[in-house]
Design an enzyme around this catalytic site. Structure first.
Site, mmCIF file in Angstrom:
data_model
loop_
_atom_site.group_PDB
_atom_site.id
_atom_site.type_symbol
_atom_site.label_atom_id
_atom_site.label_comp_id
_atom_site.label_asym_id
_atom_site.label_seq_id
_atom_site.Cartn_x
_atom_site.Cartn_y
_atom_site.Cartn_z
ATOM 1 N N GLY A 19 32.013 51.025 55.564
ATOM 2 C CA GLY A 19 32.610 50.682 56.851
ATOM 3 C C GLY A 19 31.880 51.326 58.009
ATOM 4 O O GLY A 19 30.644 51.263 58.084
ATOM 5 N N ALA B 199 28.084 41.358 63.053
ATOM 6 C CA ALA B 199 29.124 40.398 62.640
ATOM 7 C C ALA B 199 30.520 40.881 63.037
ATOM 8 O O ALA B 199 31.427 40.071 63.208
ATOM 9 C CB ALA B 199 29.049 40.164 61.138
ATOM 10 N N ARG C 7 31.111 54.177 58.536
ATOM 11 C CA ARG C 7 30.239 55.314 58.181
ATOM 12 C C ARG C 7 28.817 54.861 57.844
ATOM 13 O O ARG C 7 27.873 55.604 58.050
ATOM 14 C CB ARG C 7 30.813 56.073 56.987
ATOM 15 C CG ARG C 7 32.091 56.808 57.306
ATOM 16 C CD ARG C 7 32.492 57.722 56.169
ATOM 17 N NE ARG C 7 33.518 58.639 56.617
ATOM 18 C CZ ARG C 7 34.811 58.367 56.598
ATOM 19 N NH1 ARG C 7 35.231 57.219 56.123
ATOM 20 N NH2 ARG C 7 35.690 59.242 57.047
ATOM 21 N N ALA D 139 34.054 39.066 57.165
ATOM 22 C CA ALA D 139 32.701 38.638 56.763
ATOM 23 C C ALA D 139 31.619 39.665 57.066
ATOM 24 O O ALA D 139 30.434 39.380 56.858
ATOM 25 C CB ALA D 139 32.310 37.281 57.366
ATOM 26 N N ALA D 140 31.998 40.864 57.514
ATOM 27 C CA ALA D 140 30.965 41.897 57.721
ATOM 28 C C ALA D 140 30.306 42.243 56.380
ATOM 29 O O ALA D 140 29.082 42.367 56.290
ATOM 30 C CB ALA D 140 31.586 43.136 58.350
ATOM 31 N N GLY D 141 31.124 42.380 55.336
ATOM 32 C CA GLY D 141 30.579 42.675 54.011
ATOM 33 C C GLY D 141 29.723 41.522 53.492
ATOM 34 O O GLY D 141 28.685 41.736 52.863
ATOM 35 N N ASP D 142 30.151 40.298 53.747
ATOM 36 C CA ASP D 142 29.369 39.130 53.311
ATOM 37 C C ASP D 142 28.024 39.092 54.038
ATOM 38 O O ASP D 142 26.991 38.760 53.443
ATOM 39 C CB ASP D 142 30.123 37.833 53.603
ATOM 40 C CG ASP D 142 31.442 37.764 52.847
ATOM 41 O OD1 ASP D 142 31.533 38.371 51.763
ATOM 42 O OD2 ASP D 142 32.372 37.114 53.362
ATOM 43 N N THR E 239 29.196 49.904 50.509
ATOM 44 C CA THR E 239 29.350 49.862 51.965
ATOM 45 C C THR E 239 30.521 50.755 52.328
ATOM 46 O O THR E 239 31.555 50.757 51.644
ATOM 47 C CB THR E 239 29.587 48.419 52.447
ATOM 48 O OG1 THR E 239 30.740 47.877 51.785
ATOM 49 C CG2 THR E 239 28.373 47.536 52.163
ATOM 50 N N ASN F 65 32.517 47.682 48.163
ATOM 51 C CA ASN F 65 32.996 48.621 49.175
ATOM 52 C C ASN F 65 33.631 49.816 48.458
ATOM 53 O O ASN F 65 33.659 49.871 47.214
ATOM 54 C CB ASN F 65 33.934 47.934 50.180
ATOM 55 C CG ASN F 65 35.238 47.467 49.551
ATOM 56 O OD1 ASN F 65 35.662 47.978 48.508
ATOM 57 N ND2 ASN F 65 35.871 46.488 50.173
HETATM 58 O O1 RIB Z 1 34.937 37.988 53.185
HETATM 59 C C1 RIB Z 1 35.584 37.186 54.130
HETATM 60 C C2 RIB Z 1 36.023 35.888 53.502
HETATM 61 O O2 RIB Z 1 36.984 36.191 52.509
HETATM 62 C C3 RIB Z 1 36.711 34.924 54.423
HETATM 63 O O3 RIB Z 1 35.817 34.053 55.071
HETATM 64 C C4 RIB Z 1 37.714 34.236 53.525
HETATM 65 O O4 RIB Z 1 37.466 32.885 53.333
HETATM 66 C C5 RIB Z 1 37.685 34.999 52.211
HETATM 67 O O5 RIB Z 1 36.952 34.361 51.250
#
Ligand code: RIB
Length: 315
Positions: free
Chosen positions: A209, A269, A211, A236-239, A207, A178
């Site tokens: 956000g 997400a 934008r 968890a949006a980034g994940d 990323t 990010n």
């Molecule tokens: O990126 C979000 C995650 O960060 C969460 O699920 C938390 O467990 C941390 O690892």
């Protein structure tokens, strides 16, 4: 097949009006637990994106906190390699989500620190290795080096950010960060484009956000405006973005297509509470994308200008 290697956490989540400042106590509302951890979230996102199968290497404790995470992984059809720590509890994360959808997260890594170099499975049949930084850095470096030697595409999401040794950087094909992580890793207080130029990895994706995102592939830049949503919880949006991006790349899609599907999955997400509970399936992402107009030239130029890219130097 995609291999994700990384953390598993049980997330303890409370929603509140705002995230407490240092020394402040805030009265929150309902408390809930959710399966989380950046590694597990990215594995679920990759599996839900469909296409190539996803396996996940992680470490958990011998305790009940592991159960909901394992159930979530299995429900998403993620194949698991779980290292069981007998003396450390499953990782936990303590998350406050504010009414404006921002979050503050503190992780107690626990068993995640038990994941070591010798736990890497055979990489035969693996096309992409996706990792984050909630497991020991030495483990990440060892896995990246082994994967690079065997021709596996190494993707690192450098979160939570820390200094990366030169040998690790040399083993990475795609870095995803990010904006704050980009500034830290580039050690530069300039534009997004300047920071991207300073990182010695062939492909860097940032990323941005609400934008959108920007990618530097060797010398060329792509910008991808965000899709409009009303966010509830950005956890968890980034994940979700990372898992979806790697799934798309493993299917042979272009970086433009990968940025679009990852951006759409990440946006969706944000519209639901929790980590793995918020990650959309492929059909939902496809349906959402089909309802989005093509990005206008104005939107591309606004994002290009935000990144510090002169007109004509990006697409
Ligand atoms: O990126 C979000 C995650 O960060 C969460 O699920 C938390 O467990 C941390 O690892």
């Amino acid at each position: 097949m995609i291999l994700v290697a990384g953390s598993s956490n049980l997330d303890f989540v409370v929603q509140a009006h705002h995230i407490p400042a240092p020394g402040e106590t805030v009265l929150g509302r309902d408390f809930k637990t959710f399966p989380g951890g950046k590694g597990a979230n990215q594995a679920v996102a990759s599996a839900r994106a469909g296409g190539v199968a996803t396996s996940f290497l992680t470490a958990m404790g011998n305790d009940t906190f592991a159960d909901p995470i394992e159930t979530s992984l299995h429900e998403a059809s993620v194949l698991t390699h779980i290292v069981r720590s007998e003396d450390q509890p499953t990782g936990t994360a303590f998350i406050c989500v504010s009414d404006d959808a921002e979050n503050a997260i503190t992780v107690a890594p626990g068993a995640n620190l038990a994941l070591q170099a010798e736990h890497l499975p055979n990489l035969q049949g693996i096309s992409h290795l996706l990792m984050q930084l909630e497991i020991p850095l030495a483990t990440v470096a060892a896995y990246a080096g082994a994967a690079r030697q065997q021709g596996v595409c190494v993707v690192l999401n450098a979160a939570p950010v820390q200094e990366l040794p030169a040998a690790l950087l040399e083993s990475i094909d795609v870095l995803v960060v990010n904006e704050g992580e980009l500034a830290t890793l580039s050690r530069h207080n300039g534009t997004v484009a300047e920071c991207l130029e300073r990182i010695a990895v062939p492909t860097v994706v940032v990323t941005l956000g609400h934008r959108g995102s920007c990618a530097r592939l060797n010398g060329t830049f792509l910008v991808q405006p965000a899709y409009p949503i009303t966010p509830i919880d950005t956890t968890a949006a980034g994940d979700t973005f990372c898992g979806s991006l790697v799934a798309a790349l493993s299917l042979g899609l272009t970086m433009r297509q990968a940025l679009q599907s990852a951006g759409a999955a990440g946006a969706l997400a944000c519209t639901r509470l929790g980590a793995q509970s918020s990650i959309p399936k492929m059909a939902e992402v496809a349906d959402f994308l089909a309802r989005q107009p093509a990005a206008s030239a104005d939107a591309l130029d606004t994002l290009g200008a935000y990144c510090g890219l002169p007109a004509g130097t990006y697409s």
